[in-house]
Design an enzyme around this catalytic site. Structure first.
Site: not given
Ligand code: PLP
Length: 437
Positions: A154, A247, A275
């Protein structure tokens, strides 16, 4: 918590139920982000009133040991006094200026000093935005459009990345949600995680702008890379002149001081952060070497902007958080994770339940599966029903787990031995209750 509580204990949740009733009329599904609704574990959401350290308290006054930590940002737990003080002080000086501030420069320096592959960053307000922008940059730099991503990973709700694998090996993606144009997902190539042959086939067949990955996937539950897999991705990206994009929205500043790139010793071209980098407030970023990042406007021609990007409150929270994340903190977080993982394994074994507890420092997933989970197919074949029942049994015992088989537990530095012990006691009872069904 006492050991011998009856299995019929129920939470008193009348205020949560009332709020949920109102919320259903005003917010789709009663929530502002889907997983909060707890549908995957077959119950209604719990409305939270406050949090302190490792404990959250719901609208009815029930307390829980929180293993979700707002899905990652709260590495020091809730309302850490230093973070609250930093945010309060910043707010008194003004909440946003739409102009650069000193603290943004300090935060960029702190990030660059931690992440071996990052010299410059651009901040955004969400991980989704950061991903979208990093992908735009990769396409601009390479002059190509296709992005390889992994099934079950994701990267936020970016249109082109809300894609599912079509049939067959290394095919073009198809939309995973109504409203996503097929022509955006057709530039997304999806392959199975931990599958070197599938990656090689895809890099041969498609002119890729980038290989995009969570170096420690944590959005299909935690599925660490098999030995050599990240090296292979680095080599394939180099050989085919694609960028490698990590990511690290979850893994960054969590699995190690310098994220997964430090833990595994593989350097990406671009890194996406979120995060923890917002210290519990809305902030995210993407970064890399100067020669790539200077393609971003206004130093370069790749447009990207944000009214609240680098927001003073979020930056203050981030600095207060990152400056406390010492080597000692990472050693403690790793020990907490290890202890919890080992205890959960033992609790399951004692109850005769086959589970796979997969973990890296700072993250773990309890898979209701007989075999190790190496990819999304395996994650999907877990017993989600049993996982849901186990989670419901934990909640009524005051332990708050991630409400989906496909999410990680997020240990924090606020979790103590006592929290772990109470969690394991509840987990043992919950496993036993499952077997008694
Ligand atoms: C949470 C998450 C996102 C998206 O971040 P948001 O601040 O919720 O838009 C992207 N990549 C990873 C791996 C994530 O866990």
């Amino acid at each position: 918590m006492t050991g011998g509580e009856p299995t019929t204990i129920a939470l008193h949740t009348s205020r949560s139920a009332e709020l949920y009733g109102s919320a259903l009329r005003l917010l789709p599904g009663g929530v502002n982000s889907p997983v909060r609704a707890m549908r995957a574990i077959g119950r209604d959401p719990i409305f939270i009133a406050s949090g302190r350290g490792a404990i959250i308290t719901d609208a009815d006054g029930n307390g829980y040991i929180d293993w979700v930590s707002s899905w990652g940002p709260l590495i020091f737990g809730h309302a850490h006094p230093a973070v609250v003080a930093a945010v309060t002080e910043a707010a008194q000086r003004g909440t946003t200026f739409g102009a650069p501030t000193e603290a943004e420069v300090m935060l960029a320096a702190e990030v660059a000093q931690r992440l071996p592959s990052v010299e410059m960053i651009r901040m955004t307000s969400s991980g989704t935005e950061a991903t979208m922008s990093a992908v735009r940059l990769a396409r601009a730099v390479t002059g190509r459009e296709k992005i390889l991503k992994f099934a079950g990973a994701y990267h936020g709700h970016v249109d082109g990345l809300l894609a599912e694998a079509g049939s067959g090996l290394a095919t073009q993606g198809i939309p995973a949600s109504p409203g996503v144009p097929a022509n955006t997902t057709s530039a997304t190539v999806i392959v199975a995680w931990n599958d070197p042959q599938a990656v090689k086939a895809a890099t041969e067949r498609h002119d890729l702008a980038a290989i995009l990955l969570e170096p420690v996937p944590a959005n299909m539950g935690v599925v660490p890379p098999e030995p050599g897999f990240l090296d292979l991705l680095r080599r394939e990206a180099d050989e085919h002149h694609a960028l490698l994009i990590f990511d690290e929205v979850i893994s960054g500043f969590r699995v190690a001081r310098g994220g997964a790139q430090e833990l595994y010793g593989i350097l990406p071209d671009l890194t996406i952060m979120g995060k923890i980098v917002g210290g519990g407030l809305p902030a995210a970023a993407y970064g890399g070497p100067r020669e790539l990042m200077e393609r971003i406007a206004p130093s370069g021609d790749v447009y990207q902007a944000g009214t609240l990007s680098g927001n003073p409150l979020a930056v203050a929270a981030a600095l207060a958080t990152l400056e406390r994340l010492s080597d000692d903190a990472y050693a403690r977080l790793a020990a907490t994770t290890q202890q919890l993982a080992a205890g959960l394994r033992d609790a399951a074994a004692a109850a005769g339940r086959s589970v796979q507890v997969q973990s890296v420092p700072g993250l773990l997933t309890v898979y209701f599966s007989e075999r190790p989970v190496l990819d999304y197919e395996a994650a999907k074949s877990c017993d989600s029903e049993a996982y849901g029942a186990w989670c419901r049994a934990l909640l009524i015992r005051g332990v708050y787990p991630p409400a989906s088989q496909f999410e990680a537990w997020f240990p924090s530095l606020a979790h103590t031995e006592a929290h772990i012990d109470r969690t394991l006691e509840a987990a043992s009872e919950a496993f036993a209750e499952l077997e008694a069904r």
